[in-house]
Design a protein around this motif. Structure first.
Motif, short mmCIF file in Angstrom:
data_model
loop_
_atom_site.label_atom_id
_atom_site.label_comp_id
_atom_site.label_asym_id
_atom_site.label_seq_id
_atom_site.Cartn_x
_atom_site.Cartn_y
_atom_site.Cartn_z
N SER A 151 0.84 -1.19 0.00
CA SER A 151 0.00 0.00 0.00
C SER A 151 0.88 1.24 0.00
CB SER A 151 -0.93 0.02 1.22
OG SER A 151 -0.18 0.12 2.42
N TYR A 153 -0.11 5.61 0.12
CA TYR A 153 -1.20 6.58 0.17
C TYR A 153 -1.33 7.33 -1.15
CZ TYR A 153 -3.99 10.42 2.19
OH TYR A 153 -4.96 11.35 2.48
N ASP A 304 3.78 1.79 4.68
CA ASP A 304 3.17 2.54 3.59
C ASP A 304 4.29 3.16 2.75
OD1 ASP A 304 2.09 5.17 2.35
OD2 ASP A 304 0.26 4.10 2.91
#
Length: 381
Positions: A151, A153, A304
């Motif tokens: 992942s 953002y 992230d």
């Protein structure tokens, strides 16, 4: 009016929330225009504001809290059966199935796993404010990582991508559906596209107070414009503006890009999340418990790639209890740059929103929310 310029009302028993809000104002080190609101089982229990220029109805930029607004629309469409979280994005948007993206599922897109955190060449501000332009560019692009493996953002673009899925499935924009299904029925003072006749109520955002400590922390965390987080925040484009400035750009307020362009009041943001989980305005909750749980379920937890920190992503939302342990498991919402926050806690029947005019780095903002939410949770108990 109470200490530090706090105005507004709290329900009996919720006075500690006002005290914590006043303490946050006192610790700011500069004048702060801010609003905080909360609902308990669909009833307004906190409605406070402070600042020389702020009133109960002042409009502030909500930054990425806009994503939560847009993804409540997506949740309704999933609940209706119009969208399926396990369907391929390309089922709704055939042009998306190029350059390794053909198997990306809607839930992966919503949880920042699609690898499309930004555009190779970046966006002008006019382009970035136009969700259709953003979606067209990114739909044709190769992902920065193999979708589903990590992942990162999608800070300025994720709701343009999910919004294109909405448009393909319904023929309407997420902005239009928000207005017809949420803003108008609940009389929300919350906008994805601010009408021109409401411009006079908008309070322009302000930069953070640049203390030596904050400047040192920012310098230590800085990365280059062509790094992945530089691309995600559009820093590699020569016409880019600082994140804190985005609500101040007329094109952002006019277009209402669903990833970051919302304008509204804390009271209306809190009411929106209250309506999602509790009977509000004599209407049944917008989301069934199963839908709320599905969207609050963690999809990805770990490093992230953009934020360069540990992050737990739900479906289109933050897994809020991972940030604020005082909340119940299954709490969901979305923060906004510079200290904005909006969320729902179904287990405790709470919703909360905090909007501030002056930018604040995330660690301090999260500490402020934790103390106010602690008082809110204790009062509700």
């Amino acid at each position: 009016m109470t200490g530090h310029g706090v105005q507004g009302t709290v329900a009996a028993g919720f006075e500690p929330v006002r005290e914590e809000f006043a303490a946050v104002l006192a610790a700011e080190g500069a004048d702060l225009d801010a609003q905080v609101a909360a609902y308990h089982h669909g009833e307004l229990v906190v409605d406070l504001w402070a600042g020389a220029d702020t009133t109960r109805d002042s409009l502030l930029g909500i930054y990425s809290a806009s994503k939560g607004v847009a993804h409540l629309v997506v949740a309704l469409l999933v609940q209706d059966g119009t969208l399926d979280l396990d369907q391929r994005v390309s089922h709704y948007w055939p042009e998306f199935a190029v350059r390794g993206k053909g198997e990306v599922r809607l839930r992966e897109l919503l949880s920042h796993q699609a690898g499309l955190a930004g555009a190779d060449a970046g966006f002008s501000m006019a382009e970035l404010a136009d969700d259709r332009v953003v979606a067209e560019r990114l739909g044709a692009q190769r992902p920065f990582w193999r979708p589903g493996t990590a992942s990162g953002y999608h800070a300025l673009v994720v709701a343009a991508l999910s919004g294109e899925v909405v448009r393909r499935a319904t023929g309407e924009t997420v902005q239009s559906l928000f207005a017809s299904r949420l803003r108008e029925p609940y009389k929300l003072d919350l906008h994805l596209g601010l009408p021109a006749d409401q411009e006079h109520r908008f309070l322009p955002a302000q930069p953070m107070v640049a203390t030596p400590e904050r400047l040192r922390d920012l310098a230590a965390a800085a990365t280059g414009p062509n790094s992945l987080d530089g691309i995600a925040f559009n820093r590699h484009h020569p016409g880019n503006r600082e994140v804190w400035e985005l609500p101040n750009l007329p094109v952002v307020r006019e277009k209402g890009p669903a990833s970051f362009g919302g304008i509204g009041t804390a009271r209306s943001l809190a009411k929106l999340y209250a309506a999602a989980i509790s009977p509000t305005d004599s209407a049944a909750p917008l989301l069934t418990p199963d839908t709320a749980a599905a969207f609050a379920q963690i999809q990805s937890a770990g490093w992230d790639l953009v934020l360069r920190q540990h992050k737990a992503w739900a479906v289109g939302f933050h897994a809020a209890a991972e940030i604020y342990p005082v909340l119940g498991q299954g709490a969901f919402g979305h923060s906004g740059a510079g200290g904005q926050q909006a969320l729902a806690d179904p287990r405790n029947g709470l919703s909360y929103a905090f909007l501030r005019r002056r930018f604040l780095p995330p660690p301090q903002a999260d500490a402020d929310h934790q103390r106010i939410l602690g008082a809110l949770r204790a009062a509700a108990r």
